[in-house]
Design a protein around this motif. Structure first.
Motif, short mmCIF file in Angstrom:
data_model
loop_
_atom_site.label_atom_id
_atom_site.label_comp_id
_atom_site.label_asym_id
_atom_site.label_seq_id
_atom_site.Cartn_x
_atom_site.Cartn_y
_atom_site.Cartn_z
N GLU A 5 -2.81 -1.49 -9.95
CA GLU A 5 -3.89 -1.33 -8.97
C GLU A 5 -4.48 -2.71 -8.77
O GLU A 5 -5.18 -3.22 -9.63
CB GLU A 5 -4.97 -0.39 -9.52
CG GLU A 5 -4.47 1.00 -9.79
CD GLU A 5 -4.88 1.98 -8.70
OE1 GLU A 5 -4.97 1.57 -7.53
OE2 GLU A 5 -5.11 3.14 -9.03
N LYS A 8 -8.23 -6.13 -3.88
CA LYS A 8 -7.90 -6.30 -2.47
C LYS A 8 -8.35 -7.65 -1.90
O LYS A 8 -8.09 -7.95 -0.75
CB LYS A 8 -8.48 -5.15 -1.65
CG LYS A 8 -7.63 -3.90 -1.85
CD LYS A 8 -8.23 -2.67 -1.27
CE LYS A 8 -7.44 -1.48 -1.81
NZ LYS A 8 -8.13 -0.23 -1.58
N SER A 106 -2.64 -3.86 -0.32
CA SER A 106 -2.73 -2.40 -0.52
C SER A 106 -1.90 -1.67 0.53
O SER A 106 -1.61 -2.19 1.61
CB SER A 106 -4.19 -1.95 -0.44
OG SER A 106 -4.63 -2.03 0.90
N ARG A 107 -1.57 -0.44 0.22
CA ARG A 107 -0.85 0.43 1.15
C ARG A 107 -1.64 0.56 2.45
O ARG A 107 -1.10 0.48 3.55
CB ARG A 107 -0.64 1.80 0.50
CG ARG A 107 0.07 2.83 1.34
CD ARG A 107 1.56 2.69 1.27
NE ARG A 107 2.06 2.74 -0.09
CZ ARG A 107 2.68 3.80 -0.64
NH1 ARG A 107 2.86 4.87 0.07
NH2 ARG A 107 3.11 3.76 -1.88
N GLU A 108 -2.94 0.76 2.26
CA GLU A 108 -3.82 0.94 3.42
C GLU A 108 -3.75 -0.25 4.38
O GLU A 108 -3.64 -0.09 5.59
CB GLU A 108 -5.25 1.11 2.91
CG GLU A 108 -6.24 1.55 3.94
CD GLU A 108 -7.67 1.49 3.42
OE1 GLU A 108 -7.92 0.88 2.36
OE2 GLU A 108 -8.53 2.06 4.09
N SER B 2 -9.68 4.96 1.85
CA SER B 2 -8.92 4.02 1.03
C SER B 2 -7.78 4.77 0.33
O SER B 2 -7.73 5.99 0.32
CB SER B 2 -9.83 3.36 0.00
OG SER B 2 -10.36 4.34 -0.86
N ASP B 3 -6.87 3.99 -0.24
CA ASP B 3 -5.66 4.59 -0.83
C ASP B 3 -6.01 5.55 -1.97
O ASP B 3 -6.93 5.31 -2.74
CB ASP B 3 -4.76 3.48 -1.38
CG ASP B 3 -4.07 2.72 -0.27
OD1 ASP B 3 -3.80 3.33 0.78
OD2 ASP B 3 -3.79 1.52 -0.46
N TRP B 4 -5.21 6.57 -2.10
CA TRP B 4 -5.28 7.44 -3.27
C TRP B 4 -4.87 6.62 -4.50
O TRP B 4 -4.14 5.64 -4.38
CB TRP B 4 -4.29 8.60 -3.13
CG TRP B 4 -4.75 9.67 -2.19
CD1 TRP B 4 -6.02 9.99 -1.86
CD2 TRP B 4 -3.90 10.58 -1.48
NE1 TRP B 4 -6.04 11.05 -0.98
CE2 TRP B 4 -4.75 11.43 -0.74
CE3 TRP B 4 -2.53 10.76 -1.40
CZ2 TRP B 4 -4.26 12.44 0.08
CZ3 TRP B 4 -2.04 11.78 -0.60
CH2 TRP B 4 -2.89 12.61 0.14
N PRO B 5 -5.29 7.05 -5.70
CA PRO B 5 -4.90 6.32 -6.91
C PRO B 5 -3.37 6.25 -7.05
O PRO B 5 -2.64 7.08 -6.50
CB PRO B 5 -5.49 7.17 -8.05
CG PRO B 5 -6.56 7.97 -7.43
CD PRO B 5 -6.17 8.19 -6.00
#
Lengths: 326, 93
Positions: A5, A8, A106-108, B2-5
Motif C-alpha cells: 500500500e 500517493k 494507485s489504481r485510482e 479511493s481504492d479498496w484495500p
C-alpha cells in the motif's frame, strides 16, 4: 513482498546518488530482477509505470471490440470461448495494474488517467470490429502480435512485471489459437464467409504491424529501455519476426496478405514487406482512431454503471466492520 | 472514491503443496477479496485452496539491509553436509 500500500505523494529526487545508480545499472546488466522495495532511478520508475499502465489499459480497452460480439457469436461454443477470452483480458489488466501499483501509482490514479484521456493504450483497439471474422482476425493477428511483444517481457528486469507477463503469456496462446480456428472455419466456408475472412485480414494486417511501435530509427527511448531490460528486443526485430511467422499461417488459410511488396528474401532469410503508414499510426496515437471516442465513452459508461456495485460493496464492508467492533 | 484495500493472494496448487504467492487484488472485505482472487488467479484449475491476506498486515525485510540480514549465513558452510569429508568406503552417510 509483491505489492504494498504505497503513499500517493510522489517525491522526485532531483539528483540521484551516483553510487546507487551504478549499483543499479550493474544489477540490471547482470540480469538480476529489481523488486518493488529496491532502490531504482526515478526515470526507470517513471518509464515502467507508463509502460505497464499502458499495457494494463490496453487489456481493459481490448475487451470492448470483442465484447460487442459476445451476444452475436454464431454458436454456443463460440460464445463460451469468447466470454472466456474477454474475461482473460480483464484478468490480464488486473495483473498489470497490480504490477504498476508496486511502483507507487494507485489504481485510482491510473483508471482516472485512462478515463480522462491522459493515458494511452494500444492503437489497435481504436479500429472497429465489423464482422464475426474480425473476432478471428483479432485472436490470430492482434493476440499473435501481443504474444510476440510479451514473450521477451517475461525476462524484463522488473520482477512484478516479469511475473505478470509469465501468467499472461500462458493464457494468451489460447486466444491466438481460437482466433486462428475461427479463420480456418471461415476460410473453408462459403464464398461469402471466405470473403469476410479476407476482408478482416485486409483491415487488421497493417494495424497489427503498427502494434510493435514506430521504426527503431524513430524510437528514441529504445536504447535506454533495452539497457534497463524494460524492453528486450527492438520494434523492428519483433515486427520482422511477426511477419515471418504469420505469412505462412495466412498461406495455410488460403488468404492473401494485403501487401504487394511482400516477398521472401532468400539472402536475408526473412520476408521483405512494404512500408507501414506511420502517418495513420501517429494519428491514431493522437486519438484520431476510427472508434477512439466510442471506446472511451463505452469504458466510462461501464465504470459509471458499476458505481452502485462498488458503493454497495463498500457499504456492506463498513456495516460488517461496525458489527464486529460492537 | 479511493481504492479498496489491497490483499495478497496465495494459492495451493494441489493437496500436499504449500500456498504460494501469486499476486494481489483490491477488495472492500475478505469475502469479496476471495471471490476476486478466484476470478483473477484460478480461471484454469490453478488451485484447490486460496488465502487472502491484507497487504498492510505483511511485514517485509528491508532490501537495503539485506547484507546485515542474510550475510551471517555466508561463512557458516559447516551447516551444509558437503562441508564434511567422509572416506569413500564409508557407506550410507
Amino acid at each position: 513482498m509483491y505489492t504494498t500500500e504505497l503513499s500517493k505523494t510522489k517525491k522526485v529526487a532531483s539528483t540521484e546518488d551516483p553510487d546507487k545508480l551504478a549499483a543499479f545499472e550493474a544489477r540490471v546488466a547482470a540480469d538480476e530482477f529489481i523488486e518493488p522495495k529496491d532502490w531504482m532511478p526515478e526515470a526507470y520508475r517513471r518509464t515502467l509505470t507508463r509502460q505497464i499502465s499502458q499495457h494494463a489499459h490496453s487489456e481493459i480497452v481490448g475487451m470492448l471490440p470483442e465484447g460487442n460480439w459476445i451476444t452475436r457469436a454464431p454458436s454456443l461454443r463460440r460464445k463460451a470461448i469468447l466470454l472466456a477470452k474477454v474475461q482473460d483480458e480483464a484478468g490480464h489488466g488486473l495483473y498489470l495494474y497490480s504490477a504498476a501499483e508496486t511502483l507507487g501509482t494507485s489504481r485510482e490514479e491510473m483508471i482516472e488517467a485512462l478515463h480522462s484521456g491522459k493515458a494511452k493504450y494500444s492503437t489497435i483497439f481504436n479500429y472497429p470490429t465489423l464482422t464475426w471474422a474480425d473476432i478471428g482476425a483479432i485472436g490470430w493477428l492482434v493476440d499473435g502480435a501481443a504474444i510476440m511483444n510479451q514473450v521477451p517481457l517475461q525476462r524484463t528486469s522488473y520482477g512484478p512485471y516479469a511475473r505478470a507477463m509469465v501468467r499472461v503469456c500462458k493464457e494468451e496462446s489460447f486466444h491466438q489459437r481460437q482466433g486462428y480456428e475461427i479463420m480456418m472455419v471461415m476460410a473453408a466456408g462459403t464464398a461469402d464467409q471466405k470473403r469476410m475472412a479476407q476482408d478482416a485480414l485486409n483491415r487488421w494486417w497493417w494495424p497489427s504491424l503498427m502494434m510493435f511501435g514506430p521504426p527503431d530509427a524513430d524510437s528514441p527511448n529504445t536504447a535506454q529501455s533495452m539497457r534497463w531490460r524494460i524492453k528486450r528486443e527492438t520494434n523492428d526485430e519483433l515486427r520482422q519476426r511477426f511477419v515471418d511467422i504469420t505469412v505462412p499461417q495466412a498461406d495455410a488459410l488460403g488468404l492473401q496478405v494485403p501487401d504487394p511488396a511482400l516477398k521472401w528474401n532468400e539472402s536475408r532469410g526473412h520476408y521483405d514487406f512494404g512500408e507501414v503508414d506511420w502517418e495513420e499510426f501517429y494519428a491514431v496515437v493522437r486519438g484520431e482512431g476510427p472508434v477512439a471516442k466510442e471506446r472511451m465513452t463505452a469504458r466510462r459508461q461501464a465504470w459509471e454503471d458499476g458505481a452502485w456495485v462498488r458503493e454497495a460493496a463498500a457499504a456492506y464492508a463498513a456495516k460488517k466492520a461496525r458489527r464486529q467492533a460492537a | 472514491m479511493s481504492d479498496w484495500p489491497l490483499w495478497e493472494v496465495f494459492v495451493r496448487s494441489r493437496g500436499g503443496m504449500a500456498h504460494r504467492h501469486v499476486g494481489s487484488v483490491h477488495a472492500p472485505d475478505a469475502e469479496i477479496a476471495l471471490r476476486h482472487a478466484r476470478d483473477t488467479y484460478t480461471r484454469r484449475m490453478e488451485g484447490v485452496s486460496l488465502w487472502v491476506v491484507p497487504s498492510a498486515s505483511i511485514t517485509a525485510s528491508d532490501p537495503g539491509q539485506d547484507e546485515a540480514m542474510f550475510d551471517p549465513a555466508v561463512d557458516k558452510v559447516y551447516r551444509h553436509p558437503t562441508f564434511y569429508t567422509i572416506p569413500e568406503d564409508v557407506k550410507h552417510i
